[in-house]
Motif scaffolding. Sequence first.
Motif, mmCIF file in Angstrom:
data_model
loop_
_atom_site.group_PDB
_atom_site.id
_atom_site.type_symbol
_atom_site.label_atom_id
_atom_site.label_comp_id
_atom_site.label_asym_id
_atom_site.label_seq_id
_atom_site.Cartn_x
_atom_site.Cartn_y
_atom_site.Cartn_z
ATOM 1 N N ALA A 1 0.877 -1.166 -0.071
ATOM 2 C CA ALA A 1 0.081 -0.214 -0.010
ATOM 3 C C ALA A 1 0.631 1.502 0.116
ATOM 4 C CB ALA A 1 -1.141 0.063 1.374
ATOM 5 N N SER A 2 0.458 2.324 -0.483
ATOM 6 C CA SER A 2 1.378 3.034 -0.848
ATOM 7 C C SER A 2 0.656 4.478 0.615
ATOM 8 C CB SER A 2 0.473 4.393 -1.983
ATOM 9 O OG SER A 2 -0.064 4.793 -1.565
ATOM 10 N N SER A 3 1.534 4.673 0.992
ATOM 11 C CA SER A 3 1.853 5.608 2.508
ATOM 12 C C SER A 3 0.550 6.176 2.241
ATOM 13 C CB SER A 3 3.307 6.681 2.385
ATOM 14 O OG SER A 3 3.233 7.242 0.764
ATOM 15 N N THR A 4 0.050 7.102 1.152
ATOM 16 C CA THR A 4 -1.318 7.960 1.147
ATOM 17 C C THR A 4 -2.207 6.984 1.654
ATOM 18 O OG1 THR A 4 -0.964 7.890 -1.608
ATOM 19 C CG2 THR A 4 0.044 9.352 -0.724
ATOM 20 N N SER A 5 -2.584 5.826 0.615
ATOM 21 C CA SER A 5 -3.196 4.625 1.257
ATOM 22 C C SER A 5 -4.229 5.577 2.729
ATOM 23 C CB SER A 5 -3.706 3.724 0.848
ATOM 24 O OG SER A 5 -2.492 2.965 1.705
ATOM 25 N N TYR A 6 -3.595 5.420 3.602
ATOM 26 C CA TYR A 6 -3.060 5.908 5.820
ATOM 27 C C TYR A 6 -3.447 6.659 5.714
ATOM 28 C CZ TYR A 6 -1.524 0.541 5.284
ATOM 29 O OH TYR A 6 -1.018 -0.493 5.456
ATOM 30 N N GLN A 7 -3.489 7.573 4.883
ATOM 31 C CA GLN A 7 -4.206 8.894 4.988
ATOM 32 C C GLN A 7 -5.346 9.366 5.298
ATOM 33 O OE1 GLN A 7 -1.489 12.361 3.040
ATOM 34 N NE2 GLN A 7 0.484 10.795 3.881
ATOM 35 N N LEU A 8 -6.273 10.349 5.476
ATOM 36 C CA LEU A 8 -7.541 10.654 6.331
ATOM 37 C C LEU A 8 -7.599 11.844 5.427
ATOM 38 C CD1 LEU A 8 -8.903 8.992 9.249
ATOM 39 C CD2 LEU A 8 -9.051 8.365 7.112
ATOM 40 N N GLU A 9 -8.751 12.088 3.787
ATOM 41 C CA GLU A 9 -8.962 13.675 3.636
ATOM 42 C C GLU A 9 -9.297 15.009 4.351
ATOM 43 O OE1 GLU A 9 -11.228 15.253 -0.571
ATOM 44 O OE2 GLU A 9 -10.961 13.390 0.313
ATOM 45 N N SER A 10 -10.098 13.903 5.678
ATOM 46 C CA SER A 10 -10.680 14.769 6.147
ATOM 47 C C SER A 10 -9.887 15.755 7.325
ATOM 48 C CB SER A 10 -11.873 13.893 7.136
ATOM 49 O OG SER A 10 -11.704 13.684 7.604
ATOM 50 N N VAL A 11 -8.760 14.529 7.762
ATOM 51 C CA VAL A 11 -7.830 15.122 8.684
ATOM 52 C C VAL A 11 -7.110 16.444 8.490
ATOM 53 C CG1 VAL A 11 -6.134 13.842 10.378
ATOM 54 C CG2 VAL A 11 -8.052 13.081 9.792
ATOM 55 N N GLN A 12 -6.554 15.729 7.112
ATOM 56 C CA GLN A 12 -5.788 16.410 5.915
ATOM 57 C C GLN A 12 -6.244 18.055 5.904
ATOM 58 O OE1 GLN A 12 -5.182 14.483 2.449
ATOM 59 N NE2 GLN A 12 -3.456 13.640 3.236
ATOM 60 N N ARG A 13 -7.241 18.103 5.430
ATOM 61 C CA ARG A 13 -8.417 19.202 5.601
ATOM 62 C C ARG A 13 -8.487 20.524 6.693
ATOM 63 N NH1 ARG A 13 -13.842 18.072 1.986
ATOM 64 N NH2 ARG A 13 -12.181 17.979 -0.492
ATOM 65 N N ALA A 14 -8.377 19.113 8.250
ATOM 66 C CA ALA A 14 -8.182 20.067 9.093
ATOM 67 C C ALA A 14 -7.519 20.467 9.173
ATOM 68 C CB ALA A 14 -9.086 19.268 10.358
ATOM 69 N N LEU A 15 -6.252 19.809 9.315
ATOM 70 C CA LEU A 15 -4.987 20.100 9.201
ATOM 71 C C LEU A 15 -4.768 21.833 8.601
ATOM 72 C CD1 LEU A 15 -2.761 16.869 9.795
ATOM 73 C CD2 LEU A 15 -3.460 18.932 11.554
ATOM 74 N N ARG A 16 -5.091 21.952 7.484
ATOM 75 C CA ARG A 16 -5.056 22.879 6.482
ATOM 76 C C ARG A 16 -5.477 23.858 7.356
ATOM 77 N NH1 ARG A 16 -7.221 21.387 0.926
ATOM 78 N NH2 ARG A 16 -6.492 23.300 0.024
ATOM 79 N N VAL A 17 -7.239 23.851 7.426
ATOM 80 C CA VAL A 17 -7.635 24.822 8.594
ATOM 81 C C VAL A 17 -6.623 25.761 9.228
ATOM 82 C CG1 VAL A 17 -9.219 25.669 9.495
ATOM 83 C CG2 VAL A 17 -10.145 24.229 7.946
ATOM 84 N N LEU A 18 -5.743 24.552 9.533
ATOM 85 C CA LEU A 18 -4.818 25.718 11.035
ATOM 86 C C LEU A 18 -3.842 26.424 10.144
ATOM 87 C CD1 LEU A 18 -4.833 22.670 13.912
ATOM 88 C CD2 LEU A 18 -6.036 23.796 13.666
ATOM 89 N N ASP A 19 -2.871 25.349 9.079
ATOM 90 C CA ASP A 19 -2.155 26.266 8.339
ATOM 91 C C ASP A 19 -2.527 27.252 7.895
ATOM 92 O OD1 ASP A 19 -0.318 24.707 8.725
ATOM 93 O OD2 ASP A 19 -0.260 23.206 7.249
ATOM 94 N N CYS A 20 -3.753 27.904 7.402
ATOM 95 C CA CYS A 20 -4.437 29.096 6.578
ATOM 96 C C CYS A 20 -3.810 30.476 8.268
ATOM 97 C CB CYS A 20 -4.939 28.961 6.858
ATOM 98 S SG CYS A 20 -6.376 27.987 5.606
#
Length: 284
Positions: free
Chosen positions: A3-22
């Motif tokens: 499995a690729s490393s991205t297969s274990y990543q949750l898009e919803s968590v990524q979006r939440a972290l991107r909010v903090l990065d704003c």
Amino acid sequence: MAASSTSYQLESVQRALRVLDCFSAETPELRRGDISRMLEINKVQALRLASTLESQGFLVRDPRTKYYRLGLRLFQLGMVVQQHSEIQRVGHLMLHDLVAETGETARIMLPHENGPTCIDLVESPRQYRVFGKLGGFYPWHAGTSTKLLLAYQPEEVRERILAKPLERFTKTTTTDPDVLRQQMEAIRTRGYHISSNDIEWGATAIAAPIFDNSGECVAAVTVSGPSERLDPSVIERVLGLVLATAGDISRSLGYVVSSGHFLGQSMRSADWVAKRASALANED
């Protein structure tokens, strides 16, 4: 197929972290529309993400202006990272001093919800020694530094741990919750803990608490070795060195004696501790 490393990543968590990065020094406060525009998502999605982060303390929303800003939870997590980094940077040099003075293995242990863990270790140069292990989780109720850390946990944490089945590692491991409560009360009264054969037969250890600037026990320093070397004739001297090291690390973290806990006699001058603390602050 792996499995690729991205297969274990949750898009919803990524979006939440991107909010903090704003948020940044230039944009410390943002409205929902700002977040929507910066992340190129619709306002409903922005609201859901921001509301979720707000519910967990990662964002705070001003009810009057409707602006969001970073929440206290991020500050708390940042303090944890900074504090643990300082404990390692200050403590590692002092662990070397301890090993040089005692000839035995020295380590720093931190409390963790899964059990105390070793974050720094300097082993004895002797062939016959107690071996340490970085990382991993140790049982709360057995061992020297581990039991000391449990003694300084909030009562609800102690009781939750004592309510679980407690493993016996040697014939002298204490598993009776009432006896453990008495032992922990004695540890808090003395300000240190010495034990033998608790988790490893033939081993003795001495541990003392490390306090931060709020007076909370955030770690423990310990020296461990074969019981035949750490016998009553040397225990008092080693205990003094352990207490002094724990006290010096505590002072470097900003702890002051007026907070109510006993600190050992410093092995280093006040100037040494002050300069070390200043150097750490400048590095940050």
